[in-house]
Design an enzyme around this catalytic site. Structure first.
Site: not given
Ligand code: THU
Length: 134
Positions: A53, A55, A86, A42, A89, A44
């Site tokens: 994310c 994925e 999520c 991920n 994704c 940010e």
């Molecule tokens: N996140 C992911 O990378 N994958 C997921 O399946 C759920 C959430 C990340 C987004 C954000 O950077 C952090 O997790 C918290 O939500």
């Protein structure tokens, strides 16, 4: 390529997560139909909604390298339970996999859950023939 190897690749990708805001690092790895493994973490942003994310990072790596089909996928994050992708994704996974595509979810603490793209997102949007995914 077994799912355990794929999970190890996801774990390694997780080390590269850029998570200064949530501090929740996620790693993903997928085997594509070109035989290659693509990984993602991920990423940010100070403008939170721009976060990508793990994925989708992995899937976009696959597409950018010319492959189009997910054969298997692994995702890992910390927690008492395996991380669960999520909704956004899941829709992107559905675009590049099939209902039966295996997905292994895991927590760094050792919990795992084997599932499929179709189980994660039944009735995915696909411009009309979505019953195929039921
Ligand atoms: N996140 C992911 O990378 N994958 C997921 O399946 C759920 C959430 C990340 C987004 C954000 O950077 C952090 O997790 C918290 O939500």
């Amino acid at each position: 390529m077994d799912l355990e190897k794929l999970m190890n690749a996801a774990k390694a990708a997780r080390d590269n997560a850029y998570v200064p805001y949530s501090h929740f690092a996620v790693g993903a790895a997928l085997l594509a139909d070109d035989g290659n493994v693509y990984t993602g973490c991920n990423v940010e942003n100070a403008s939170f909604g721009l976060t990508n994310c793990a994925e989708r990072t992995a899937i976009f790596q696959m597409v950018a390298n010319g492959a189009r089909k997910i054969v298997a996928m692994a995702v890992i994050a910390e927690g008492e339970r395996p991380v669960s992708p999520c909704g956004a994704c899941r829709q992107v996974m559905a675009e590049f996999g099939v209902s039966e595509t295996p997905v292994m979810l895991a927590s760094v603490e050792g919990q795992t859950k084997a599932t499929t793209i179709g189980q994660l997102l039944p009735y995915a949007f696909d411009k009309g023939d979505f019953y195929e995914h039921a």
